[in-house]
Write a protein that holds these residues in place. Structure first.
Motif, PDB file in Angstrom:
ATOM      1  N   ILE A  95     -10.653 110.007  56.526  1.00 38.39           N
ATOM      2  CA  ILE A  95      -9.190 109.892  56.482  1.00 38.39           C
ATOM      3  C   ILE A  95      -8.631 109.011  57.597  1.00 38.39           C
ATOM      4  CG2 ILE A  95      -9.044 112.183  55.436  1.00 38.39           C
ATOM      5  CD1 ILE A  95      -7.920 113.189  58.167  1.00 38.39           C
ATOM      6  N   ARG A  96      -9.506 108.360  58.324  1.00 36.59           N
ATOM      7  CA  ARG A  96      -9.052 107.569  59.485  1.00 36.59           C
ATOM      8  C   ARG A  96      -8.048 106.485  59.073  1.00 36.59           C
ATOM      9  NH1 ARG A  96     -11.289 108.044  64.148  1.00 36.59           N
ATOM     10  NH2 ARG A  96     -13.203 108.891  63.253  1.00 36.59           N
ATOM     11  N   ASP A  97      -8.234 105.913  57.878  1.00 40.18           N
ATOM     12  CA  ASP A  97      -7.346 104.836  57.429  1.00 40.18           C
ATOM     13  C   ASP A  97      -6.381 105.307  56.343  1.00 40.18           C
ATOM     14  OD1 ASP A  97      -9.311 105.238  55.522  1.00 40.18           O
ATOM     15  OD2 ASP A  97      -9.516 103.111  55.013  1.00 40.18           O
ATOM     16  N   ALA A  98      -6.206 106.614  56.191  1.00 43.58           N
ATOM     17  CA  ALA A  98      -5.306 107.139  55.166  1.00 43.58           C
ATOM     18  C   ALA A  98      -3.851 106.897  55.542  1.00 43.58           C
ATOM     19  CB  ALA A  98      -5.554 108.622  54.951  1.00 43.58           C
ATOM     20  N   ASP A  99      -3.029 106.673  54.529  1.00 40.18           N
ATOM     21  CA  ASP A  99      -1.603 106.415  54.740  1.00 40.18           C
ATOM     22  C   ASP A  99      -0.737 107.634  54.457  1.00 40.18           C
ATOM     23  OD1 ASP A  99      -1.734 103.355  55.071  1.00 40.18           O
ATOM     24  OD2 ASP A  99      -2.769 103.690  53.167  1.00 40.18           O
ATOM     25  N   HIS A 100      -1.201 108.496  53.549  1.00 36.90           N
ATOM     26  CA  HIS A 100      -0.376 109.626  53.137  1.00 36.90           C
ATOM     27  C   HIS A 100      -1.260 110.831  52.863  1.00 36.90           C
ATOM     28  CE1 HIS A 100       3.564 111.106  51.914  1.00 36.90           C
ATOM     29  NE2 HIS A 100       2.961 111.779  50.949  1.00 36.90           N
ATOM     30  N   PHE A 101      -0.738 112.011  53.195  1.00 41.03           N
ATOM     31  CA  PHE A 101      -1.474 113.258  53.006  1.00 41.03           C
ATOM     32  C   PHE A 101      -0.648 114.219  52.160  1.00 41.03           C
ATOM     33  CE2 PHE A 101      -2.970 111.374  56.927  1.00 41.03           C
ATOM     34  CZ  PHE A 101      -4.344 111.520  56.840  1.00 41.03           C
ATOM     35  N   VAL A 102      -1.337 114.992  51.343  1.00 44.81           N
ATOM     36  CA  VAL A 102      -0.673 115.964  50.486  1.00 44.81           C
ATOM     37  C   VAL A 102      -1.414 117.291  50.600  1.00 44.81           C
ATOM     38  CG1 VAL A 102       0.066 116.545  48.140  1.00 44.81           C
ATOM     39  CG2 VAL A 102      -0.010 114.141  48.868  1.00 44.81           C
ATOM     40  N   THR A 103      -0.647 118.372  50.784  1.00 47.17           N
ATOM     41  CA  THR A 103      -1.245 119.701  50.913  1.00 47.17           C
ATOM     42  C   THR A 103      -0.411 120.728  50.168  1.00 47.17           C
ATOM     43  OG1 THR A 103       0.026 120.236  52.903  1.00 47.17           O
ATOM     44  CG2 THR A 103      -2.125 119.191  53.238  1.00 47.17           C
ATOM     45  N   TRP A 104      -0.971 121.914  50.070  1.00 47.20           N
ATOM     46  CA  TRP A 104      -0.213 123.085  49.643  1.00 47.20           C
ATOM     47  C   TRP A 104      -0.164 124.028  50.846  1.00 47.20           C
ATOM     48  CZ3 TRP A 104       2.740 124.409  45.545  1.00 47.20           C
ATOM     49  CH2 TRP A 104       3.146 125.744  45.452  1.00 47.20           C
TER      50      TRP A 104
END
Length: 240
Positions: A95-104
């Protein structure tokens, strides 16, 4: 606050939809709660009982939650894949280069647990995971911040016509861990990540971020990916 808005320009957006599963931090119990010499089951039982005595419930504090599985859907350039890690470091690398995160319920649980374990293990985390412009907590969003007013992931998923959790309830992960059924823990975690992803794309449709054709493309892409796996999530394939 951005909740999956369209990005412009040539930049490739990498979105991570993830879920974690935890057990009591047994090492802490052994070292600091006078539980050394006991079995894992007895250490966990004692930790739950002490929490119940002190606070009226068995849910352990964030710092006593040890991550044993992280499952995540990665969406980028129209590609979708499902992955799982049983160690924190490979996930943080992914996830080092991830732009957006989604969780519950990530604001209350997944994010602080991840960060505490990152600090504990001298690792580095993508700082965007804390930024409300780069993180969509679906439980907080759908309840307008009043997370106690909405059902859990299982009920919400089923209400939307999704499979929900994979046949386990209560202390499923802890019991499966004690039975050394890590494959089932991973599958349970993956089902949560898949449910979260599918709720997210439905949310994107409702917000006008994607249209119905794009929604169907996303679902079809996920269906093809799952069908290509050795042990596909057939319940999800049937719903897509």
């Amino acid at each position: 606050m951005v909740h999956g808005l369209r990005y412009s320009g040539e930049k490739s957006v990498k979105t991570i939809i993830y879920d974690i599963e935890t057990i009591p931090d047994l090492d802490f119990g052994r070292k600091h709660m006078n539980l050394d010499g006991l079995s894992d089951e007895d250490i966990g039982r004692s930790m739950f009982f002490q929490q119940l005595q002190k606070h009226g419930h068995e849910f352990l504090p964030i710092d006593l939650q040890k991550i044993i599985t992280i499952s995540f859907v990665t969406e980028r350039n129209g590609d979708i894949k499902l992955s799982s890690c049983t160690d924190l470091a490979p996930f943080l690398d992914s996830i080092r280069d991830a732009d957006h995160f989604v969780t519950w319920n990530g604001n209350r649980f997944d994010v602080p647990v991840l960060y505490f374990r990152t600090v504990l293990n001298n690792l580095v985390i993508n700082e965007k995971i804390f930024d409300e412009n780069h993180h969509t907590d679906l439980k907080a969003l759908l309840s307008n911040g009043d997370i106690n007013s909405i059902s859990g992931l299982d009920s919400v998923s089923k209400n939307l016509g999704l499979p929900g959790k994979s046949g386990h309830t209560g202390n499923a992960v802890w019991n499966l861990y004690l039975q050394k059924k890590m494959d089932e823990v991973i599958r349970y975690c993956e089902s949560d990540a898949l449910n979260t992803y599918l709720i997210y794309v439905q949310h994107q449709l409702s917000m006008g971020v994607i249209n119905e054709q794009e929604l169907n493309i996303k679902k079809d892409t996920l269906k093809k990916f799952l069908a290509s796996q050795d042990n596909p999530h057939s319940d999800f394939i049937q719903q897509l």
